[in-house]
Enzyme design. Structure first.
Site, PDB file in Angstrom:
ATOM      1  N   HIS A 159       0.811  -1.212   0.000  1.00 31.37           N
ATOM      2  CA  HIS A 159       0.000   0.000   0.000  1.00 31.37           C
ATOM      3  C   HIS A 159       0.849   1.268   0.000  1.00 31.37           C
ATOM      4  O   HIS A 159       0.319   2.362  -0.227  1.00 31.37           O
ATOM      5  CB  HIS A 159      -0.930   0.019   1.217  1.00 31.37           C
ATOM      6  CG  HIS A 159      -1.873  -1.128   1.269  1.00 31.37           C
ATOM      7  ND1 HIS A 159      -2.821  -1.359   0.294  1.00 31.37           N
ATOM      8  CD2 HIS A 159      -2.021  -2.142   2.167  1.00 31.37           C
ATOM      9  CE1 HIS A 159      -3.519  -2.443   0.588  1.00 31.37           C
ATOM     10  NE2 HIS A 159      -3.047  -2.939   1.720  1.00 31.37           N
ATOM     11  N   GLU A 218      -5.198 -12.844   6.622  1.00 34.27           N
ATOM     12  CA  GLU A 218      -6.075 -11.678   6.538  1.00 34.27           C
ATOM     13  C   GLU A 218      -7.349 -11.943   5.734  1.00 34.27           C
ATOM     14  O   GLU A 218      -8.083 -11.010   5.413  1.00 34.27           O
ATOM     15  CB  GLU A 218      -5.318 -10.491   5.929  1.00 34.27           C
ATOM     16  CG  GLU A 218      -4.683 -10.800   4.590  1.00 34.27           C
ATOM     17  CD  GLU A 218      -3.871  -9.645   4.029  1.00 34.27           C
ATOM     18  OE1 GLU A 218      -3.979  -8.517   4.556  1.00 34.27           O
ATOM     19  OE2 GLU A 218      -3.135  -9.866   3.055  1.00 34.27           O
ATOM     20  N   ASP A 254      -8.159  -6.232   7.498  1.00 32.02           N
ATOM     21  CA  ASP A 254      -8.669  -7.024   6.379  1.00 32.02           C
ATOM     22  C   ASP A 254      -9.393  -8.272   6.871  1.00 32.02           C
ATOM     23  O   ASP A 254     -10.406  -8.687   6.289  1.00 32.02           O
ATOM     24  CB  ASP A 254      -7.526  -7.420   5.440  1.00 32.02           C
ATOM     25  CG  ASP A 254      -7.156  -6.284   4.490  1.00 32.02           C
ATOM     26  OD1 ASP A 254      -8.037  -5.473   4.159  1.00 32.02           O
ATOM     27  OD2 ASP A 254      -5.986  -6.214   4.077  1.00 32.02           O
TER      28      ASP A 254
END
Length: 275
Positions: A52, A157, A183
């Site tokens: 990210h 996740e 997540d």
């Protein structure tokens, strides 16, 4: 000589000696000196977020190599399971990888094939790069030591990963299972509810599976109370917040406190002027 060109993984050493470790995530700052700051704060490891975050390989190389120089173990979270995304950070100086979106054991085996040198895997051999501090040495020794020192973190996740825990964690070469609670909470239908019993049960199940397979349990938390809660519950690695989070939180606290003082001072002046 190989021990001189491939740096020892201090994080792996700490875990094997029974110690628990604390790290944080790097998501924005690209200047290498940030690693010195994090080391000065006492962190054991840093996760350079290339899933990210906005880091290119040159920046990852600079950050990783400087981190090692100050005693901070650099881990890179890769954006996808491709050969380039796996080998380039390792060649550049990262001492471990964190693999997101894992759902099946075969995915882990595929990653390990790209991550490890022969005879364990199929990674292309090289020395005189960031991982060897630009030094050369016997190839076979360097590959053997690099295989031993590289660290693999798989992220838990997704619902599918939670269902396949035993298969995933039984793959030889998995060192750490890190729970991505945000997540995972989304996948379990309780988005953002970090204390929901459904999420808590999934985290506890992951920790139990780690114990069955001699894998170190880990978690990332942005809330300090929750981070300490899971540390007390037995997490061996806790990643807390990020460099951006620290700056915003400390800055917000300062602005609030000083702003309150300004208001108080203004009230006092007004009262002093009142006849």
């Amino acid at each position: 000589m190989s021990q001189q060109i491939i740096a020892l993984n201090l994080l792996k050493r700490a875990l094997r000696e029974g110690r628990s470790v604390i790290g944080t995530m790097l998501i924005e700052v690209r200047q290498s000196s940030v690693m010195q700051m994090l080391a000065n704060a006492g962190f054991d490891f840093v996760i350079i977020d290339n899933e990210h975050g906005a880091f290119n390989i040159e920046t990852i190389s600079d950050l990783s190599r400087f981190a090692k120089k100050v005693g901070l173990t650099p881990i890179v979270r890769i954006p996808e399971w491709s050969y380039a995304h796996i080998t380039q950070p390792l060649d550049s100086g990262a001492q471990g990888l964190m693999i997101p979106r894992i759902t099946e054991a075969q995915q882990v085996r595929d990653v390990l094939q790209m991550m490890k040198y022969p005879p364990v895997g199929k990674r292309g051999s090289v020395v005189a790069r960031g991982h060897s501090d630009l030094k050369s040495g016997p190839i076979s020794d360097a590959m053997s030591v690099a295989n031993e020192e590289s660290l693999l973190i798989v992220q838990i996740e997704t619902r599918r990963a939670a269902e396949n825990l035993d298969d995933i964690l039984s793959v030889p070469g998995v060192d750490v299972a890190l729970i991505g609670p945000t997540d995972l909470s989304v996948a379990l239908g309780v988005p953002g509810r970090m204390t929901d019993p459904i999420l808590t049960a999934a985290i506890e199940s992951t920790m139990a599976a780690c114990k069955r397979h001699n894998v170190y349990p880990a978690i990332h938390m942005n809330d300090l109370e929750l981070a300490t809660f899971w540390a007390k519950k037995g997490m061996r690695l806790v990643s807390f917040n990020s460099e951006v989070g620290f700056m915003i939180q400390t800055g917000s606290d300062a602005v609030a406190a000083i702003g309150k003082a300004f208001v108080s001072q203004t009230v006092q002046r007004a009262e002093a002027l009142t006849p």
